[in-house]
Scaffold this motif. Structure first.
Motif: not given
Ligand SMILES: [Zn+2]
Length: 196
Positions: A74-82
Motif C-alpha cells: 500500500p502506498q500513499v501517492f505523494w506530490p513530487d518531493h525531495c
C-alpha cells in the motif's frame, strides 16, 4: 548512550515546500537547541530520483495524497518531493548541521518508498543506520523531525523492533495528519516506545 535522530528536516517538508507539513518550521529552534543534550546526533534525508514510484505523477490518473499500491505494498501517492540534488531536498537553511555526524539517505530505489531511517517500507534493505548506532554504542534513540505520522513514527518504531529504547520528541515534530499521528502514538506506546 543516547542519540538524537533528526528525520527529514528538508525544504520540501516545510511550509512553502512541495509536501509541506503545517507548522513544520516551528520545530527548527527546538531541534537546534536539543542537539546540545546528545553525545551523538545523526540525520536522515529523503532522497528520491525524479519520477520515483511514490510520486502521484509517476502513476497516470493518480492524485496526490490518494492511497494506491506500489510494487505490492500500500502506498500513499505523494506530490513530487525531495528529488535528488534539488533545493527541495536540501536541509532547511535554519537547521544547525555542525553536530550532525552522519546523514542516512533513503528513498533512492524507485520501486519502493522509505519512511523509516532504518529500512525501506518492505524491510528489504537497511540504510546502515542501525550498524552505525551500534558501532557508536548507542542503546537509546530520540526521534525528532518531519513528518510525525510517517517518517518519525516509522523510524521510532523500527528502532524498537531492533532493540533500542526509543522515544518520539513531541515538541520537536509535526504531523501531516493529526488523527493519523494519534493512532501512531497509541501503537508506538503499545510497542514499548515512549513519548517525551
Ligand atoms: Zn519521500
Amino acid at each position: 548512550m543516547k542519540a538524537l535522530i533528526i528525520v527529514d528536516i528538508q525544504n520540501d517538508f516545510l511550509p512553502g515546500g512541495a509536501l509541506p507539513v503545517a507548522d513544520g518550521d516551528a520545530i527548527l529552534p527546538i531541534v537546534n537547541a536539543l542537539q546540545a543534550e546528545y553525545p551523538l546526533v545523526v540525520a536522515t534525508q529523503d532522497w528520491h530520483p525524479a519520477r520515483h514510484g511514490s510520486f502521484a505523477s509517476a502513476h497516470p490518473g493518480a492524485q496526490p495524497y490518494e492511497l494506491g499500491e506500489l510494487d505490492g505494498l500500500p502506498q500513499v501517492f505523494w506530490p513530487d518531493h525531495c528529488v535528488q540534488s534539488t533545493a527541495g531536498a536540501e536541509f532547511a537553511e535554519e537547521l544547525d548541521q555542525e553536530r550532525i555526524e552522519a546523514v542516512f539517505r533513503k528513498g533512492m530505489d524507485p520501486r519502493i518508498d522509505s519512511y523509516s531511517g532504518f529500512f525501506d517500507n518492505g524491510q528489504k534493505k537497511a540504510t546502515g543506520l542501525e550498524a552505525y548506532l551500534r558501532g557508536r554504542g548507542v542503546t537509546e534513540v530520540h526521534v525528532a523531525g518531519l513528518a510525525a505520522d510517517y517518517c518519525v513514527y516509522y523510524t521510532g518504531k523500527d528502532a524498537l523492533s531492533l532493540g533500542f529504547k526509543s522515544a518520539i520528541l513531541l515538541e520537536a515534530t509535526r504531523a501531516i495528519d493529526a488523527a493519523g499521528f494519534a493512532l501512531a502514538q497509541e501503537q508506538f506506546l503499545k510497542l514499548g516506545g515512549f513519548l517525551l
